[in-house]
Design a protein around this motif. Structure first.
Motif, short mmCIF file in Angstrom:
data_model
loop_
_atom_site.label_atom_id
_atom_site.label_comp_id
_atom_site.label_asym_id
_atom_site.label_seq_id
_atom_site.Cartn_x
_atom_site.Cartn_y
_atom_site.Cartn_z
N PHE A 131 -15.82 29.56 50.97
CA PHE A 131 -15.17 30.49 51.91
C PHE A 131 -13.67 30.49 51.63
CE2 PHE A 131 -12.95 31.25 55.93
CZ PHE A 131 -13.51 32.45 56.34
N VAL A 132 -13.09 31.69 51.43
CA VAL A 132 -11.68 31.83 51.05
C VAL A 132 -10.97 32.66 52.12
CG1 VAL A 132 -10.06 32.59 49.27
CG2 VAL A 132 -12.36 31.79 48.61
N ASP A 133 -9.93 32.10 52.71
CA ASP A 133 -9.20 32.80 53.80
C ASP A 133 -7.76 32.32 53.79
OD1 ASP A 133 -8.32 33.56 56.62
OD2 ASP A 133 -10.41 34.19 56.73
N ASP A 134 -6.84 33.21 54.21
CA ASP A 134 -5.42 32.82 54.22
C ASP A 134 -4.99 32.14 55.51
OD1 ASP A 134 -5.72 35.35 55.57
OD2 ASP A 134 -3.55 35.60 55.47
N LEU A 135 -5.83 32.17 56.57
CA LEU A 135 -5.46 31.57 57.85
C LEU A 135 -6.14 30.22 58.03
CD1 LEU A 135 -5.47 34.61 60.31
CD2 LEU A 135 -3.55 33.60 59.05
N GLU A 136 -5.34 29.23 58.33
CA GLU A 136 -5.86 27.86 58.42
C GLU A 136 -6.93 27.73 59.50
OE1 GLU A 136 -4.09 23.30 58.46
OE2 GLU A 136 -2.80 24.98 59.08
N LYS A 137 -6.75 28.40 60.64
CA LYS A 137 -7.73 28.28 61.72
C LYS A 137 -9.10 28.82 61.30
CE LYS A 137 -6.14 32.57 63.95
NZ LYS A 137 -5.55 33.15 65.18
N GLU A 143 -10.87 25.77 40.36
CA GLU A 143 -11.20 24.35 40.31
C GLU A 143 -12.56 24.10 40.96
OE1 GLU A 143 -10.75 20.17 39.69
OE2 GLU A 143 -9.88 21.94 38.77
N PHE A 144 -12.82 24.79 42.07
CA PHE A 144 -14.10 24.58 42.73
C PHE A 144 -15.24 25.09 41.86
CE2 PHE A 144 -17.63 25.07 45.53
CZ PHE A 144 -17.54 23.95 46.34
N ILE A 145 -15.03 26.23 41.21
CA ILE A 145 -16.07 26.76 40.32
C ILE A 145 -16.33 25.79 39.17
CG2 ILE A 145 -16.50 28.58 38.62
CD1 ILE A 145 -15.09 30.49 40.61
N MET A 197 -18.38 24.05 59.79
CA MET A 197 -19.76 24.52 59.75
C MET A 197 -20.44 24.21 58.42
SD MET A 197 -19.22 28.19 61.70
CE MET A 197 -20.98 28.56 61.79
N GLY A 198 -19.74 23.50 57.55
CA GLY A 198 -20.35 23.06 56.30
C GLY A 198 -20.03 23.88 55.08
N PHE A 199 -19.18 24.92 55.23
CA PHE A 199 -18.75 25.69 54.06
C PHE A 199 -17.78 24.88 53.22
CE2 PHE A 199 -19.96 29.06 57.01
CZ PHE A 199 -20.52 30.03 56.20
N HIS A 200 -17.79 25.11 51.92
CA HIS A 200 -16.68 24.70 51.08
C HIS A 200 -15.56 25.72 51.29
CE1 HIS A 200 -19.37 21.89 49.06
NE2 HIS A 200 -20.26 22.86 49.02
N VAL A 201 -14.32 25.29 51.24
CA VAL A 201 -13.24 26.21 51.61
C VAL A 201 -12.07 26.14 50.64
CG1 VAL A 201 -13.84 26.13 54.06
CG2 VAL A 201 -12.13 24.53 53.17
N VAL A 202 -11.36 27.27 50.54
CA VAL A 202 -10.05 27.33 49.91
C VAL A 202 -9.13 28.04 50.88
CG1 VAL A 202 -8.67 28.41 48.09
CG2 VAL A 202 -10.83 27.31 47.51
N HIS A 203 -8.05 27.35 51.25
CA HIS A 203 -7.02 27.95 52.11
C HIS A 203 -6.07 28.73 51.22
CE1 HIS A 203 -3.53 27.34 55.17
NE2 HIS A 203 -4.05 28.55 55.25
N PHE A 204 -6.07 30.05 51.36
CA PHE A 204 -5.37 30.95 50.43
C PHE A 204 -3.98 31.31 50.98
CE2 PHE A 204 -4.82 34.76 47.80
CZ PHE A 204 -5.43 34.39 46.61
N ALA A 205 -3.26 30.33 51.50
CA ALA A 205 -1.93 30.61 52.06
C ALA A 205 -0.92 30.90 50.96
CB ALA A 205 -1.47 29.44 52.92
N ASP A 206 -1.08 30.25 49.82
CA ASP A 206 -0.26 30.47 48.64
C ASP A 206 -1.17 31.01 47.54
OD1 ASP A 206 0.56 29.19 45.83
OD2 ASP A 206 2.40 29.47 47.00
N ARG A 207 -0.80 32.15 46.96
CA ARG A 207 -1.72 32.81 46.02
C ARG A 207 -2.04 31.95 44.81
NH1 ARG A 207 0.41 39.11 45.85
NH2 ARG A 207 0.19 39.49 48.10
N GLU A 208 -1.01 31.42 44.17
CA GLU A 208 -1.28 30.66 42.94
C GLU A 208 -2.12 29.43 43.23
OE1 GLU A 208 -0.82 31.91 39.99
OE2 GLU A 208 -0.06 33.63 41.12
N LYS A 209 -1.82 28.74 44.33
CA LYS A 209 -2.63 27.59 44.72
C LYS A 209 -4.04 28.03 45.10
CE LYS A 209 1.19 24.66 46.32
NZ LYS A 209 1.82 24.01 47.49
N GLY A 210 -4.14 29.21 45.71
CA GLY A 210 -5.45 29.75 46.09
C GLY A 210 -6.31 30.03 44.88
#
Length: 200
Positions: free
Chosen positions: A161-167, A194-196, A175-188
């Protein structure tokens, strides 16, 4: 990991309130009033939820601010047209689809904004879409995540699950999803790749 779920605003679409504020050429006093009185925090979420239609949110904006309806409509249209594609993300989505990943989107967005945006190329790569204004649910309500999993048969343990909002990311992770916090594009982007590569 089989599935990747993308938020839209801030991840696939360039949603930047500061850029809207800087570039809006209409009534600046109207925009300043709305920002000073937390209009977007108080009412825009309900627009995304489908509580208000676009006409109703414009009328409400006019009623609360005292500015003419036409000026309020101009602002809402400007916000809508400001949602430009982020080329790097669209390229990544295209690449991931070609590699065989099942892609979905889960977005807080009004029906009218979705109708405007849905001809965009990137929507063609999503096997399923959950749009808050259609479903009458918004992130981070757990119910909209459950709707995603039940409607499309997704298992959170197999889904990124990829989203820019931390909440929103926090609820997905709970809920058991793997996540990427996309607040910074390059880090996102790095987090997704990396997860792939590693699956974690």
């Amino acid at each position: 990991m089989k599935n990747i779920v993308f938020d839209l605003g801030g991840v696939v679409l360039d949603w930047n309130p500061r850029k809207v504020e800087a570039n809006f050429q209409g009534n600046r006093a109207l925009l300043r009033y709305l920002l000073d009185h937390d209009f977007f925090q108080q009412y825009w979420t309900e627009f995304d939820r489908g509580t208000y239609t676009e006409k109703e949110i414009i009328d409400l904006m006019s009623s609360l601010s005292g500015f003419p309806v036409e000026e309020c409509r101009e602002l809402v249209e400007f916000v809508k047209f400001s949602l430009t594609d982020i080329p790097e993300t669209v390229h990544l989505i295209r690449q991931l689809a070609e590699e065989g990943y099942s892609l979905y989107c889960l977005s807080n967005m009004s029906v009218e904004f979705y109708e405007y945006l849905k001809p965009r190329e990137f929507f063609h790569y999503f096997k399923g879409q959950i749009i808050s204004g259609i479903e009458k649910l918004v992130k981070p309500d757990m119910a909209i995540y459950r709707l995603l999993t039940t409607r499309f048969g997704l298992h959170p343990s197999e889904t990124l699950f990829v989203d820019d909002l931390e909440k929103n990311v926090d609820v997905a992770q709970s809920m058991g999803f793997h996540v990427v916090h996309f607040a910074d594009r390059e880090k996102g982007y790095a987090g997704i790749r990396e997860f792939i590569r590693t699956g974690k």
